[in-house]
Design a protein around this motif. Structure first.
Motif, PDB file in Angstrom:
ATOM      1  N   LEU A 128      27.268  63.115  10.475  1.00  0.00           N
ATOM      2  CA  LEU A 128      27.092  61.814  10.266  1.00  0.00           C
ATOM      3  C   LEU A 128      26.079  61.347  11.410  1.00  0.00           C
ATOM      4  CD1 LEU A 128      29.523  58.916  10.117  1.00  0.00           C
ATOM      5  CD2 LEU A 128      27.614  58.830  11.817  1.00  0.00           C
ATOM      6  N   PHE A 129      25.932  61.860  12.674  1.00  0.00           N
ATOM      7  CA  PHE A 129      24.884  61.767  13.643  1.00  0.00           C
ATOM      8  C   PHE A 129      23.891  62.216  12.944  1.00  0.00           C
ATOM      9  CE2 PHE A 129      22.596  63.273  17.058  1.00  0.00           C
ATOM     10  CZ  PHE A 129      22.683  62.203  18.067  1.00  0.00           C
ATOM     11  N   GLU A 130      23.710  63.436  12.630  1.00  0.00           N
ATOM     12  CA  GLU A 130      22.461  63.796  12.101  1.00  0.00           C
ATOM     13  C   GLU A 130      21.844  63.220  10.931  1.00  0.00           C
ATOM     14  OE1 GLU A 130      23.113  68.687  13.335  1.00  0.00           O
ATOM     15  OE2 GLU A 130      24.123  67.923  11.437  1.00  0.00           O
ATOM     16  N   ILE A 131      22.685  62.815  10.021  1.00  0.00           N
ATOM     17  CA  ILE A 131      22.085  61.805   8.833  1.00  0.00           C
ATOM     18  C   ILE A 131      21.657  60.705   9.232  1.00  0.00           C
ATOM     19  CG2 ILE A 131      22.894  60.784   6.941  1.00  0.00           C
ATOM     20  CD1 ILE A 131      25.047  62.810   6.314  1.00  0.00           C
ATOM     21  N   THR A 132      22.216  59.951  10.195  1.00  0.00           N
ATOM     22  CA  THR A 132      21.960  58.717  10.579  1.00  0.00           C
ATOM     23  C   THR A 132      20.627  58.677  11.350  1.00  0.00           C
ATOM     24  OG1 THR A 132      23.295  58.712  12.554  1.00  0.00           O
ATOM     25  CG2 THR A 132      24.193  57.555  10.628  1.00  0.00           C
ATOM     26  N   HIS A 133      20.369  59.933  11.877  1.00  0.00           N
ATOM     27  CA  HIS A 133      19.098  60.043  12.931  1.00  0.00           C
ATOM     28  C   HIS A 133      18.099  60.488  12.216  1.00  0.00           C
ATOM     29  CE1 HIS A 133      21.514  59.471  16.199  1.00  0.00           C
ATOM     30  NE2 HIS A 133      20.792  59.539  17.054  1.00  0.00           N
ATOM     31  N   GLN A 134      18.051  60.733  10.783  1.00  0.00           N
ATOM     32  CA  GLN A 134      16.784  61.112   9.811  1.00  0.00           C
ATOM     33  C   GLN A 134      16.795  59.747   9.033  1.00  0.00           C
ATOM     34  OE1 GLN A 134      16.973  65.384   8.419  1.00  0.00           O
ATOM     35  NE2 GLN A 134      19.000  65.545   9.483  1.00  0.00           N
ATOM     36  N   PRO A 135      15.806  59.044   9.065  1.00  0.00           N
ATOM     37  CA  PRO A 135      15.597  57.753   8.363  1.00  0.00           C
ATOM     38  C   PRO A 135      15.553  58.078   6.851  1.00  0.00           C
ATOM     39  CG  PRO A 135      14.246  57.557  10.224  1.00  0.00           C
ATOM     40  CD  PRO A 135      14.856  59.131  10.085  1.00  0.00           C
ATOM     41  N   GLU A 136      14.698  59.202   6.368  1.00  0.00           N
ATOM     42  CA  GLU A 136      14.704  59.543   5.007  1.00  0.00           C
ATOM     43  C   GLU A 136      16.144  60.012   4.450  1.00  0.00           C
ATOM     44  OE1 GLU A 136      12.224  59.673   2.807  1.00  0.00           O
ATOM     45  OE2 GLU A 136      10.296  59.275   3.765  1.00  0.00           O
ATOM     46  N   ALA A 188      23.179  46.787  -0.926  1.00  0.00           N
ATOM     47  CA  ALA A 188      23.604  47.906  -0.421  1.00  0.00           C
ATOM     48  C   ALA A 188      23.844  47.731   1.053  1.00  0.00           C
ATOM     49  CB  ALA A 188      22.051  48.976  -0.121  1.00  0.00           C
ATOM     50  N   ILE A 189      24.663  48.579   1.681  1.00  0.00           N
ATOM     51  CA  ILE A 189      25.050  48.428   3.159  1.00  0.00           C
ATOM     52  C   ILE A 189      24.495  49.565   4.006  1.00  0.00           C
ATOM     53  CG2 ILE A 189      27.427  49.357   2.894  1.00  0.00           C
ATOM     54  CD1 ILE A 189      28.047  47.260   5.058  1.00  0.00           C
ATOM     55  N   LEU A 190      23.932  49.540   4.924  1.00  0.00           N
ATOM     56  CA  LEU A 190      23.522  50.697   5.768  1.00  0.00           C
ATOM     57  C   LEU A 190      24.444  51.493   6.115  1.00  0.00           C
ATOM     58  CD1 LEU A 190      20.704  51.347   6.941  1.00  0.00           C
ATOM     59  CD2 LEU A 190      21.538  50.043   9.345  1.00  0.00           C
ATOM     60  N   TYR A 191      23.999  52.887   5.876  1.00  0.00           N
ATOM     61  CA  TYR A 191      24.950  53.763   6.317  1.00  0.00           C
ATOM     62  C   TYR A 191      24.883  54.250   7.700  1.00  0.00           C
ATOM     63  CZ  TYR A 191      27.139  58.545   6.657  1.00  0.00           C
ATOM     64  OH  TYR A 191      27.822  59.511   7.072  1.00  0.00           O
ATOM     65  N   TYR A 235      15.515  55.135  14.874  1.00  0.00           N
ATOM     66  CA  TYR A 235      15.812  55.643  13.572  1.00  0.00           C
ATOM     67  C   TYR A 235      16.651  54.583  12.887  1.00  0.00           C
ATOM     68  CZ  TYR A 235      20.079  56.485  16.709  1.00  0.00           C
ATOM     69  OH  TYR A 235      20.884  56.312  17.420  1.00  0.00           O
ATOM     70  N   VAL A 236      17.486  53.658  13.232  1.00  0.00           N
ATOM     71  CA  VAL A 236      18.232  52.966  12.553  1.00  0.00           C
ATOM     72  C   VAL A 236      17.142  51.718  12.025  1.00  0.00           C
ATOM     73  CG1 VAL A 236      19.586  50.877  12.723  1.00  0.00           C
ATOM     74  CG2 VAL A 236      20.325  53.025  13.912  1.00  0.00           C
ATOM     75  N   LEU A 237      16.146  51.347  12.649  1.00  0.00           N
ATOM     76  CA  LEU A 237      15.214  50.482  12.241  1.00  0.00           C
ATOM     77  C   LEU A 237      14.212  51.054  11.334  1.00  0.00           C
ATOM     78  CD1 LEU A 237      14.397  48.632  15.946  1.00  0.00           C
ATOM     79  CD2 LEU A 237      16.029  48.308  14.228  1.00  0.00           C
ATOM     80  N   ASP A 238      14.034  52.273  11.472  1.00  0.00           N
ATOM     81  CA  ASP A 238      12.998  52.804  10.628  1.00  0.00           C
ATOM     82  C   ASP A 238      13.718  53.150   9.224  1.00  0.00           C
ATOM     83  OD1 ASP A 238      11.089  53.033  12.569  1.00  0.00           O
ATOM     84  OD2 ASP A 238      11.601  55.317  12.925  1.00  0.00           O
ATOM     85  N   THR A 239      15.027  53.594   9.246  1.00  0.00           N
ATOM     86  CA  THR A 239      15.820  53.483   7.952  1.00  0.00           C
ATOM     87  C   THR A 239      15.846  52.120   7.405  1.00  0.00           C
ATOM     88  OG1 THR A 239      17.184  54.985   8.906  1.00  0.00           O
ATOM     89  CG2 THR A 239      18.174  54.010   7.010  1.00  0.00           C
ATOM     90  N   ILE A 240      16.001  51.094   8.088  1.00  0.00           N
ATOM     91  CA  ILE A 240      16.102  49.810   7.448  1.00  0.00           C
ATOM     92  C   ILE A 240      14.661  49.463   6.870  1.00  0.00           C
ATOM     93  CG2 ILE A 240      16.159  47.419   7.935  1.00  0.00           C
ATOM     94  CD1 ILE A 240      18.333  48.004  10.104  1.00  0.00           C
ATOM     95  N   LYS A 241      13.666  49.555   7.345  1.00  0.00           N
ATOM     96  CA  LYS A 241      12.351  49.221   6.898  1.00  0.00           C
ATOM     97  C   LYS A 241      11.992  50.173   5.887  1.00  0.00           C
ATOM     98  CE  LYS A 241      10.512  48.190  11.641  1.00  0.00           C
ATOM     99  NZ  LYS A 241       9.740  48.820  12.842  1.00  0.00           N
ATOM    100  N   LEU A 242      12.485  51.486   5.551  1.00  0.00           N
ATOM    101  CA  LEU A 242      12.085  52.281   4.809  1.00  0.00           C
ATOM    102  C   LEU A 242      12.706  51.692   3.323  1.00  0.00           C
ATOM    103  CD1 LEU A 242      10.797  54.976   3.907  1.00  0.00           C
ATOM    104  CD2 LEU A 242      12.687  56.070   4.439  1.00  0.00           C
ATOM    105  N   LEU A 243      13.892  51.428   3.403  1.00  0.00           N
ATOM    106  CA  LEU A 243      14.868  50.814   2.467  1.00  0.00           C
ATOM    107  C   LEU A 243      14.249  49.391   1.877  1.00  0.00           C
ATOM    108  CD1 LEU A 243      18.416  51.623   3.847  1.00  0.00           C
ATOM    109  CD2 LEU A 243      17.440  52.466   1.515  1.00  0.00           C
TER     110      LEU A 243
END
Length: 348
Positions: free
Chosen positions: A45-53, A71-74, A122-130
């Motif tokens: 889980l740690f590795e998934i959440t630290h990789q925005p893509e 959607a709800i952020l993972y 990485y959280v903010l980058d994931t949100i922006k990507l989505l």
């Protein structure tokens, strides 16, 4: 350029009329999906959440597979805690385990501040990507609420009865309220950063607050919740509250400056309305019913929809999260039924 967003979920959250009932499922991203299980064989889980893509892919999977309206952020509710000095490890089969539990006021005073852009980019980058490139439905950001986060910090991990947490609350009120203030500061900064990055709604999970009675909630928890929601209200996005086993607190939540009261499966929506809840209601199919035959699922979903559609301001959800053993095809079929049945009834 951002895609056109279907705002049915946002309209319902604001209490506006919609042409169908919107639906999403807590824990829809993950455990029951074969694509996710394949990812989990390679990454934690740690590795998934630290990789925005990768995290964005997991977050949008249920939207693509089930046709849900949000959607709800993972991620995990522990995500912001290491940055403020909490040594937390997510252990498989156990959950969050904290090696430096809070035991005193001095422990609280040692906690630092969260700086989202530096601490959790990485959280903010994931949100922006989505939100900028991928989603055609709103993204829900979230945070754990103070009592639930505090329970992990004080117990050192999951608990069945929260005895240490309650004992700390009763016997160390100065330290307790200092911890509530620290967590409120962290949550406000954390959530505002999610909204700035593109989250269109926010849910606070107070999973374990049902362990408190109403009097203790009003004394030890409600003031900090007032502060958090008041600070977030100025962001002008729908705010959702949810807890488990907390039906006795539903009216306390209704009094807070939020938009959506989430209900678990124990309190029928019709009873919640009779209690005086006039805000948008979200819920509340027992997730265990998803393991029953389709005829049972459809009957129970129809009963809940009929109650929810009595007035504008209703979002279909489960009364808690999706189990790993639920067949993804069931969720897809249920989503289609909710959309079709509610559209037919609302058009009458």
């Amino acid at each position: 350029m951002a895609k056109q967003i279907d705002d049915t979920f946002l309209k319902a959250a604001r209490g506006e009329k919609t042409d169908r009932v919107p639906v999403w499922y807590m824990r829809q991203a993950g455990r029951s999906q074969p694509e996710y299980r394949a990812i989990k064989e390679k990454y934690s889980l740690f590795e998934i959440t630290h990789q925005p893509e990768l995290c964005a892919y997991v977050t949008r999977l249920p939207v693509e597979n089930y046709g849900v309206d949000a959607a709800i952020l993972y991620k995990d509710i522990m995500t912001p805690l290491p940055a403020i000095g909490v040594d937390v490890d997510i252990k498989t089969g156990i959950g969050p385990v904290i090696s430096n539990p809070v035991r005193s006021l001095s422990d609280v005073e040692k906690l630092g501040e969260l700086h989202p852009e530096q601490d959790i980019p990485y959280v903010l980058d994931t949100i922006k990507l989505l939100t900028e490139e991928q989603l055609t439905v709103p993204l829900i950001g979230f945070s754990g609420a103070p009592f639930t986060i505090a329970s992990y910090m004080i117990e050192g991990g999951p608990s069945k009865n929260y005895n240490k947490t309650k004992a700390f609350m009763y016997s160390e009120p100065q330290a307790w309220f200092a911890l509530m203030d620290k967590l409120a500061d962290t949550i406000i900064v954390y959530v505002k950063a999610q909204i700035k990055a593109g989250a269109k709604a926010i849910q606070l999970f107070d999973s374990w607050v049902g362990a408190l009675n109403v009097a203790d909630y009003r004394c030890f928890i409600k003031p900090v919740m007032e502060r958090i929601f008041t600070a977030l209200k100025e962001e002008n996005v729908p705010l959702i509250m949810f807890g488990v086993g907390a039906s006795h607190l539903a009216m306390e939540w209704h009094d807070l400056p939020l938009d959506v009261v989430g209900l678990d499966w124990r309190l029928p929506i019709s009873e919640a309305r009779e209690m005086g809840i006039r805000k948008t209601v979200m819920g509340n199919l027992d997730p265990a019913i998803l393991l029953a035959p389709w005829e049972v699922i459809e009957e129970r979903a129809r009963e809940i929809l009929d109650q929810g559609m009595q007035q504008p301001g209703y979002i279909f959800n489960l009364g808690h999260g999706v189990f790993p053993s639920v067949n993804p095809d069931t969720l897809k079929k249920l989503t289609g039924f909710i959309h079709d049945y509610s559209a037919f009834k609302l058009a009458e």
